[in-house]
Every structure is written in C-alpha cells, then in structure tokens.
Design a protein around this motif. Sequence first.
Motif, PDB file in Angstrom:
ATOM      1  N   ILE A   1      96.705  56.923  47.621  1.00  0.00           N
ATOM      2  CA  ILE A   1      96.489  57.914  46.571  1.00  0.00           C
ATOM      3  C   ILE A   1      96.480  59.324  47.159  1.00  0.00           C
ATOM      4  CG2 ILE A   1      94.831  58.775  44.865  1.00  0.00           C
ATOM      5  CD1 ILE A   1      93.979  55.855  44.432  1.00  0.00           C
ATOM      6  N   PHE A   2      95.821  59.436  48.322  1.00  0.00           N
ATOM      7  CA  PHE A   2      95.771  60.750  48.976  1.00  0.00           C
ATOM      8  C   PHE A   2      97.180  61.231  49.350  1.00  0.00           C
ATOM      9  CE2 PHE A   2      95.732  63.012  53.073  1.00  0.00           C
ATOM     10  CZ  PHE A   2      95.065  64.171  52.692  1.00  0.00           C
ATOM     11  N   LEU A   3      97.994  60.315  49.891  1.00  0.00           N
ATOM     12  CA  LEU A   3      99.361  60.689  50.282  1.00  0.00           C
ATOM     13  C   LEU A   3     100.199  61.079  49.067  1.00  0.00           C
ATOM     14  CD1 LEU A   3     100.131  57.954  52.966  1.00  0.00           C
ATOM     15  CD2 LEU A   3      99.660  60.376  53.356  1.00  0.00           C
ATOM     16  N   ILE A   4     100.026  60.383  47.966  1.00  0.00           N
ATOM     17  CA  ILE A   4     100.771  60.711  46.748  1.00  0.00           C
ATOM     18  C   ILE A   4     100.383  62.096  46.235  1.00  0.00           C
ATOM     19  CG2 ILE A   4     101.117  60.081  44.331  1.00  0.00           C
ATOM     20  CD1 ILE A   4     100.826  57.151  45.188  1.00  0.00           C
ATOM     21  N   ILE A   5      99.057  62.359  46.210  1.00  0.00           N
ATOM     22  CA  ILE A   5      98.583  63.674  45.763  1.00  0.00           C
ATOM     23  C   ILE A   5      99.103  64.772  46.681  1.00  0.00           C
ATOM     24  CG2 ILE A   5      96.524  65.109  45.457  1.00  0.00           C
ATOM     25  CD1 ILE A   5      95.038  62.570  44.613  1.00  0.00           C
ATOM     26  N   LEU A   6      99.100  64.505  48.003  1.00  0.00           N
ATOM     27  CA  LEU A   6      99.592  65.481  48.970  1.00  0.00           C
ATOM     28  C   LEU A   6     101.074  65.757  48.752  1.00  0.00           C
ATOM     29  CD1 LEU A   6      99.091  67.195  51.510  1.00  0.00           C
ATOM     30  CD2 LEU A   6      99.634  65.181  52.881  1.00  0.00           C
ATOM     31  N   ALA A   7     101.860  64.699  48.514  1.00  0.00           N
ATOM     32  CA  ALA A   7     103.301  64.862  48.311  1.00  0.00           C
ATOM     33  C   ALA A   7     103.597  65.667  47.045  1.00  0.00           C
ATOM     34  CB  ALA A   7     103.978  63.502  48.239  1.00  0.00           C
ATOM     35  N   ILE A   8     102.877  65.346  45.955  1.00  0.00           N
ATOM     36  CA  ILE A   8     103.086  66.063  44.699  1.00  0.00           C
ATOM     37  C   ILE A   8     102.689  67.527  44.844  1.00  0.00           C
ATOM     38  CG2 ILE A   8     102.334  66.241  42.303  1.00  0.00           C
ATOM     39  CD1 ILE A   8     102.066  63.196  42.284  1.00  0.00           C
ATOM     40  N   SER A   9     101.570  67.774  45.495  1.00  0.00           N
ATOM     41  CA  SER A   9     101.120  69.160  45.703  1.00  0.00           C
ATOM     42  C   SER A   9     102.120  69.947  46.547  1.00  0.00           C
ATOM     43  CB  SER A   9      99.752  69.160  46.394  1.00  0.00           C
ATOM     44  OG  SER A   9      98.803  68.449  45.637  1.00  0.00           O
ATOM     45  N   THR A  10     102.683  69.296  47.541  1.00  0.00           N
ATOM     46  CA  THR A  10     103.679  69.957  48.398  1.00  0.00           C
ATOM     47  C   THR A  10     104.918  70.320  47.610  1.00  0.00           C
ATOM     48  OG1 THR A  10     102.885  68.705  50.308  1.00  0.00           O
ATOM     49  CG2 THR A  10     105.067  69.688  50.480  1.00  0.00           C
ATOM     50  N   LEU A  11     105.395  69.391  46.775  1.00  0.00           N
ATOM     51  CA  LEU A  11     106.581  69.665  45.973  1.00  0.00           C
ATOM     52  C   LEU A  11     106.335  70.798  44.981  1.00  0.00           C
ATOM     53  CD1 LEU A  11     107.784  66.016  45.242  1.00  0.00           C
ATOM     54  CD2 LEU A  11     108.831  67.678  46.771  1.00  0.00           C
ATOM     55  N   ILE A  12     105.165  70.803  44.370  1.00  0.00           N
ATOM     56  CA  ILE A  12     104.831  71.881  43.423  1.00  0.00           C
ATOM     57  C   ILE A  12     104.770  73.224  44.139  1.00  0.00           C
ATOM     58  CG2 ILE A  12     103.035  72.774  41.889  1.00  0.00           C
ATOM     59  CD1 ILE A  12     102.364  69.877  41.187  1.00  0.00           C
ATOM     60  N   TYR A  13     104.149  73.231  45.312  1.00  0.00           N
ATOM     61  CA  TYR A  13     104.030  74.467  46.083  1.00  0.00           C
ATOM     62  C   TYR A  13     105.408  75.000  46.482  1.00  0.00           C
ATOM     63  CZ  TYR A  13     103.089  77.539  50.052  1.00  0.00           C
ATOM     64  OH  TYR A  13     103.075  78.598  50.926  1.00  0.00           O
ATOM     65  N   GLN A  14     106.269  74.108  46.983  1.00  0.00           N
ATOM     66  CA  GLN A  14     107.593  74.542  47.403  1.00  0.00           C
ATOM     67  C   GLN A  14     108.414  75.027  46.211  1.00  0.00           C
ATOM     68  OE1 GLN A  14     109.903  71.516  49.291  1.00  0.00           O
ATOM     69  NE2 GLN A  14     111.342  72.955  50.206  1.00  0.00           N
ATOM     70  N   SER A  15     108.297  74.337  45.089  1.00  0.00           N
ATOM     71  CA  SER A  15     109.025  74.764  43.899  1.00  0.00           C
ATOM     72  C   SER A  15     108.568  76.121  43.397  1.00  0.00           C
ATOM     73  CB  SER A  15     108.857  73.678  42.862  1.00  0.00           C
ATOM     74  OG  SER A  15     108.705  74.131  41.633  1.00  0.00           O
ATOM     75  N   ASN A  16     107.284  76.445  43.570  1.00  0.00           N
ATOM     76  CA  ASN A  16     106.767  77.727  43.080  1.00  0.00           C
ATOM     77  C   ASN A  16     107.162  78.901  43.959  1.00  0.00           C
ATOM     78  OD1 ASN A  16     105.534  76.568  40.864  1.00  0.00           O
ATOM     79  ND2 ASN A  16     103.598  76.221  41.939  1.00  0.00           N
ATOM     80  N   ILE A  17     107.311  78.669  45.261  1.00  0.00           N
ATOM     81  CA  ILE A  17     107.541  79.795  46.170  1.00  0.00           C
ATOM     82  C   ILE A  17     108.966  79.887  46.715  1.00  0.00           C
ATOM     83  CG2 ILE A  17     105.143  79.652  46.939  1.00  0.00           C
ATOM     84  CD1 ILE A  17     106.288  78.677  49.665  1.00  0.00           C
ATOM     85  N   LYS A  18     109.809  78.874  46.431  1.00  0.00           N
ATOM     86  CA  LYS A  18     111.118  78.850  47.098  1.00  0.00           C
ATOM     87  C   LYS A  18     112.021  80.002  46.668  1.00  0.00           C
ATOM     88  CE  LYS A  18     113.333  75.648  43.862  1.00  0.00           C
ATOM     89  NZ  LYS A  18     114.023  74.341  43.742  1.00  0.00           N
ATOM     90  N   ASN A  19     111.790  80.566  45.485  1.00  0.00           N
ATOM     91  CA  ASN A  19     112.626  81.682  45.026  1.00  0.00           C
ATOM     92  C   ASN A  19     111.977  83.045  45.255  1.00  0.00           C
ATOM     93  OD1 ASN A  19     114.698  79.995  44.039  1.00  0.00           O
ATOM     94  ND2 ASN A  19     113.541  79.611  42.171  1.00  0.00           N
ATOM     95  N   THR A  20     110.815  83.053  45.900  1.00  0.00           N
ATOM     96  CA  THR A  20     110.146  84.328  46.142  1.00  0.00           C
ATOM     97  C   THR A  20     110.739  85.025  47.361  1.00  0.00           C
ATOM     98  OG1 THR A  20     108.456  83.303  47.541  1.00  0.00           O
ATOM     99  CG2 THR A  20     108.001  83.411  45.178  1.00  0.00           C
ATOM    100  N   ARG A  21     110.554  86.323  47.414  1.00  0.00           N
ATOM    101  CA  ARG A  21     111.079  87.109  48.532  1.00  0.00           C
ATOM    102  C   ARG A  21     110.381  86.737  49.836  1.00  0.00           C
ATOM    103  NH1 ARG A  21     111.032  93.755  48.883  1.00  0.00           N
ATOM    104  NH2 ARG A  21     111.907  93.891  51.007  1.00  0.00           N
TER     105      ARG A  21
END
Length: 278
Positions: A1-21
């Motif tokens: 469960i911890f690994l799943i939460i970590l993976a989802i959080s990582t994907l959300i974080y990368q999706s939010n910042i990947k287009n930032t300067r």
Amino acid sequence: IFLIILAISTLIYQSNIKNTRYYKEHPDDWFFYKFSDKVFNALFGITEPEDVALKLGIDVEEYYKNCMVVGVEANIRGIVTDYIYGFLTLFFFIIIAIFVNPLFFMFGLSSTYIFIKRKRITVKSKAESMREQIKGEFPRFLGLLSTELEVGLPIDTAIYLLSHKYDSLISKEFLTSFNDMRLGAVGWQGALYQISTKYSIDDFSDFVMDVTTAFSKGTSISEAVKERTREVKTRRLYDVKEKAAKTESIILIPIAICQFIPMVAFILLPTIQSVVNI
C-alpha cells in the motif's frame, strides 16, 4: 500500500511540475531523476552494465543493433534495473498470493514479464518493422538505380539523386550516410557499408559487395547492379510464393478440421445411438 501511494504521489508531482519553467531548468532537482542509474549504482557499483546484463541472460548485441536501427540511445542500465523491478514485483505478488489469493501469482508473472521485456520488445518490434520496410523497398530502388547508371552517372551521384526523387526509408538512410560522406566522415563505399552494417540485410550486403568489388576491379558497376537487381527480384518472387503457400496451408487447416469433425460425427452417431439403446 505504501509503495502504491508513493508511486501515485510521484506521478501526480511529476505531472504538476513537468511543464513549469523551474522543472525545465532543473530536471535533476528531485529524488527520482535518473532513478534507474541510482538503483544500478547502489547494487552493482562500478561494474559494467553489459557484464551484468550478460549474466542476466540479456542479448546485449541484439539490443544494441536494434537501438542503432531505430535511432534511440541504448540504456543497458535501465534494462538491468527493469529486471530487478520485475523480480521484486514477482516476489511481492507471491507473498500476496500465499496470504490472500493464488490468482495474484498470475498478476505477478504478467507484471514481471512487462518489466523485463517491454522496452526490448518495443525496440525490437520497431527495428524489425524498419528492416522489413527496407527489404520491401530495395528491389524497386535497385531497378531505378540501374536506370540511373545506364545514363552514365557515377554510382555515388546516381544514388544521391535517386534518393532525392524516390521517397522511402532506404532513400532517407542513403541521404543521411551520404551527408556524412560529404562532411568527410566516410567515403561513398563507407556510407554503403554503414547502412549494410546497420540493417544486416543479406540482399543489401550482397549489393554493397558487388558494387565495391566492381569498382575496385574497374569493371562495369552498371552491369553488377543489373545482375544484382535480377537476383533480388527473383529471390523476392520466391519469397512471396513461399509466404503465399504457407498462408494457404494455414487457411486449409481450419477448413479441413471443420469438414472432418462433422464427417466423423455423422459416421459415429448411429453407433453411439445403438450403444445408448442397448
């Protein structure tokens, strides 16, 4: 469960910042940047990735060749770490299968297969597709080249001009190699050898050998190309007939089965009825 939460959080974080300067200017400013390299270094240190890959049974030479054909950078470290992720995933699902449901073992096997094979299968599939495209275009290209040579053009000029007129993958490869030639990296013979080594196609390798041999001996390159064109077209015709024969055989198998089963049932049905009545 911890690994799943970590993976989802990582994907959300990368999706939010990947287009930032900031992300574009500092792509390495987060923990998971080139994470596969970090995992590999932590487990194997300074060991060469190729040595580890060979021990895992990975065909490194084939992978490098396919990457060269597709035009992507080979990442042996990533392939090795995918093996590690795959085995860890399998171990994780085995534990779940033991304590929860045996069906999770099948999920583990499929996930492991995806981790281990996905990247190499993708590259190999694209490389094979490009090789088949070159094989299909080559007879036509040779026929047009033979016509160009009859006019009296040198072999390098004929190939260069034809590549501009004939829109195909093989033309793009010739133009790329001949541009290297014009920059002084290789001669026209080196350009042909470059493509031959890259794709490892028998017909193309034979063509390169015929042309370079004719050039070195001072014989007619035009005649060598004509002869090679006839041989390639003949072999291509045989291949097409062979594939057609195989396809016909494959089609006939289900037809034969569909005809055989009703016939057997029709023959055995009276016998079965008589046994039932007894």
